[in-house]
Write a protein that holds these residues in place. Structure first.
Motif, short mmCIF file in Angstrom:
data_model
loop_
_atom_site.label_atom_id
_atom_site.label_comp_id
_atom_site.label_asym_id
_atom_site.label_seq_id
_atom_site.Cartn_x
_atom_site.Cartn_y
_atom_site.Cartn_z
N ARG A 323 0.71 -1.43 0.32
CA ARG A 323 -0.12 -0.21 0.16
C ARG A 323 0.41 1.04 -0.08
O ARG A 323 0.33 2.41 -0.73
N ASN A 324 1.98 0.81 1.14
CA ASN A 324 2.56 2.47 1.57
C ASN A 324 3.45 2.78 -0.67
O ASN A 324 3.69 3.62 -0.77
N LEU A 325 3.84 1.79 -1.09
CA LEU A 325 4.61 1.29 -2.53
C LEU A 325 4.03 2.30 -3.94
O LEU A 325 4.21 3.67 -4.20
N VAL A 326 2.16 1.56 -3.12
CA VAL A 326 1.60 2.27 -4.80
C VAL A 326 1.27 4.15 -4.15
O VAL A 326 0.99 4.87 -5.12
N GLU A 327 0.70 4.05 -2.93
CA GLU A 327 0.56 5.06 -2.61
C GLU A 327 2.03 6.55 -2.99
O GLU A 327 1.46 7.21 -3.22
N ASN A 328 2.45 5.87 -2.20
CA ASN A 328 3.86 7.00 -3.15
C ASN A 328 4.16 7.19 -4.11
O ASN A 328 4.30 8.21 -4.66
N ALA A 329 3.81 6.02 -4.21
CA ALA A 329 3.52 6.20 -6.96
C ALA A 329 2.56 7.36 -7.01
O ALA A 329 2.86 7.69 -8.03
N LEU A 330 1.66 7.17 -5.97
CA LEU A 330 0.57 7.96 -6.76
C LEU A 330 0.78 9.16 -6.43
O LEU A 330 0.36 10.45 -7.55
N ARG A 331 1.00 9.39 -5.26
CA ARG A 331 1.58 10.80 -4.42
C ARG A 331 2.50 11.81 -5.35
O ARG A 331 1.97 13.40 -5.66
N HIS A 332 3.49 10.73 -5.56
CA HIS A 332 4.85 11.62 -6.31
C HIS A 332 4.59 11.70 -7.50
O HIS A 332 5.94 11.51 -8.19
N GLY A 333 3.71 10.19 -8.59
CA GLY A 333 4.03 10.21 -9.47
C GLY A 333 3.42 11.45 -10.97
O GLY A 333 3.32 11.21 -12.40
N GLY A 334 3.23 12.51 -10.35
CA GLY A 334 2.36 13.64 -10.71
C GLY A 334 1.15 13.22 -11.32
O GLY A 334 0.17 13.80 -12.85
N GLY A 335 0.41 12.31 -11.38
CA GLY A 335 -1.00 12.22 -12.13
C GLY A 335 -0.49 11.68 -12.89
O GLY A 335 -1.56 11.11 -13.24
N THR A 336 0.49 10.58 -13.14
CA THR A 336 0.38 9.93 -14.11
C THR A 336 -0.21 8.49 -14.33
O THR A 336 -0.46 8.32 -12.81
N PRO A 337 -0.17 7.64 -14.93
CA PRO A 337 -0.40 5.83 -14.53
C PRO A 337 0.38 5.65 -14.17
O PRO A 337 1.30 5.51 -14.06
#
Length: 430
Positions: A323-337
């Motif tokens: 969950r932390n890995l995915v949420e970190n990617a969602l938060r810091h990916g700039g809205g990208t897939p």
């Protein structure tokens, strides 16, 4: 530098207080021992000086003798006791007159003055045995022993042996200096040792405080999103009666998720505190990742690709790490897939954002590390690495091909894992 909390500051003040108490106690003990040593040394030096001159005076008094009323001093220059005496003289008072210097080995000026000789003679006559007195010679105080010489039944002469106490006093003074220097060094060493021991004694308390602060930070990190989602669901259900049953079902699901989160947090806190051992069981890693991703409130931009994989692990802890890995990617990916893939022993999460600078790829796994939007992670990635290491694996960040960041959670494979077909799982939207 992390600021100290009031509790940590109190512990540090207590450590310094213990150090000062340890040093003060050591100083008091050393002071008592030093006083005893100084007094004992002073007394022993005085006794040694007095015994030395008394021994010589007694021996020389037995060497000298009267014959027909005449005092014979012939053997005096050859006597070993006479040669070893620092100052030597013989007093005689014929017909009970004032004592006169009958013999002075060096010169009469090396003996006390007449007034002092009179007092010495009177005391010898009174005590009728060897006496010890202090008398000045040229302004310097000497210690003297006077032994009577008998002529039949009366004291007609006395041997006078003197010694300068200055060398003994100088040695005593050197001892004082050595004791002062040694005691000061010992007190400083005791303070250093006490500070070290008190620091070691307080390490468990400091570690406990740090774990408590870390647990609170991680609990806030883990519970913030599901609590906010639960609030939105309840508000939507209360404002729209037609959606109340659906909102109630969603609220129950979120409450169940919160219960699992709290259970995982408590388990992680107990494992870190050493009060509970982690229990690893064989589990389907691909199914765990699918369930975890489905429970995320916003997963419309997530693509999930899985392959059958079995690992030995704790499901709650691994779910938190995913969950932390995915949420970190969602938060810091700039809205990208965000692409999530599962293969035997590996979970990979990729975003298409700006990526993470090379110098920050290791630092972001440290606890309480925060930074700009592109690199700040708070406690999320720190939990990921901790869970990975607890399972005998590791976590790492690397640049993704074509841009973005690739976060990987690597775990030891289960011994009986069999490779399965890769499948792309659609993540249902809510």
């Amino acid at each position: 530098m992390t600021p100290r909390t009031p509790a940590v500051a109190r512990l540090h003040r207590a450590r310094w207080a213990m150090t000062l108490l340890f040093a003060a106690t050591t100083a008091a003990c050393l002071l008592v021992l030093a006083v005893i040593a100084v007094r004992t040394d002073g007394r022993s030096r005085t006794d040694e000086l007095d015994n030395g001159i008394s021994h010589r005076a007694d021996g020389l008094a037995r060497t000298l003798y009267y014959d027909g009323g005449v005092l014979h001093l012939d053997a005096l220059p050859e006597d070993d006791l006479a040669r070893s005496a620092e100052n030597l003289g013989v007093l005689q008072a014929p017909d009970h007159t004032r004592p006169q210097i009958r013999y002075a080995r060096d010169s009469p000026t090396a003996l006390p003055g007449q007034a002092a000789l009179d007092e010495i003679w009177q005391q010898v006559q009174h005590d009728q045995e060897t006496i010890l007195v202090s008398a000045d010679v040229d302004g310097r105080e000497y210690q003297w022993a006077a032994a009577p010489i008998w002529d039949n039944d009366r004291i007609d002469a006395a041997v006078l042996v003197g010694a300068d106490p200055a060398p003994s006093l100088a040695a005593h003074t050197r001892l004082l200096h050595w004791l002062a220097t040694g005691c000061t060094a010992l007190v400083l060493a005791a303070a250093a040792v006490g500070h070290l021991l008190s620091g070691r004694a307080m390490r468990p308390a400091l570690r406990g405080l740090e774990q408590q602060e870390q647990f609170l930070a991680e609990a806030a990190h883990e519970l913030r999103t599901p609590l906010a989602t639960l609030r939105l669901v309840v508000e939507n259900g209360s404002t729209t009666p037609a959606r109340a049953p659906e909102a109630l079902a969603e609220a129950v699901r979120l409450v169940d998720r919160l219960g699992r989160l709290v259970t995982g947090l408590l388990a992680r806190a107990r494992v870190e505190a050493g009060t509970q051992d982690i229990e690893l069981t064989p589990l389907r890693l691909d199914q765990l990742v699918e369930q975890t991703v489905e429970e995320l409130p916003d997963h419309s931009g997530i693509t999930l690709t899985t392959e059958a994989a079995i690992v030995n692990g704790d499901p709650e802890l691994l779910a938190q790490a995913v969950r932390n890995l995915v949420e970190n990617a969602l938060r810091h990916g700039g809205g990208t897939p965000v692409d999530v893939s599962v293969t035997p022993g590996r979970i990979a999460v990729r975003d298409h954002g700006p990526g993470i600078p090379a110098e920050d790829r290791t630092r972001v796994f440290e606890r309480r590390v925060t930074g700009p939007a592109s690199t700040g992670t708070g406690t999320g990635l720190a939990i990921v690495r901790w869970v990975a290491e607890l399972h005998g694996g590791t976590a790492r960040l690397s640049p993704a091909p074509g841009g973005g960041a690739l976060a990987e959670l690597l775990l030891p494979q289960y011994a009986n894992t069999r490779a399965g077909a890769t499948r792309t799982v659609p993540v249902p939207s809510r």
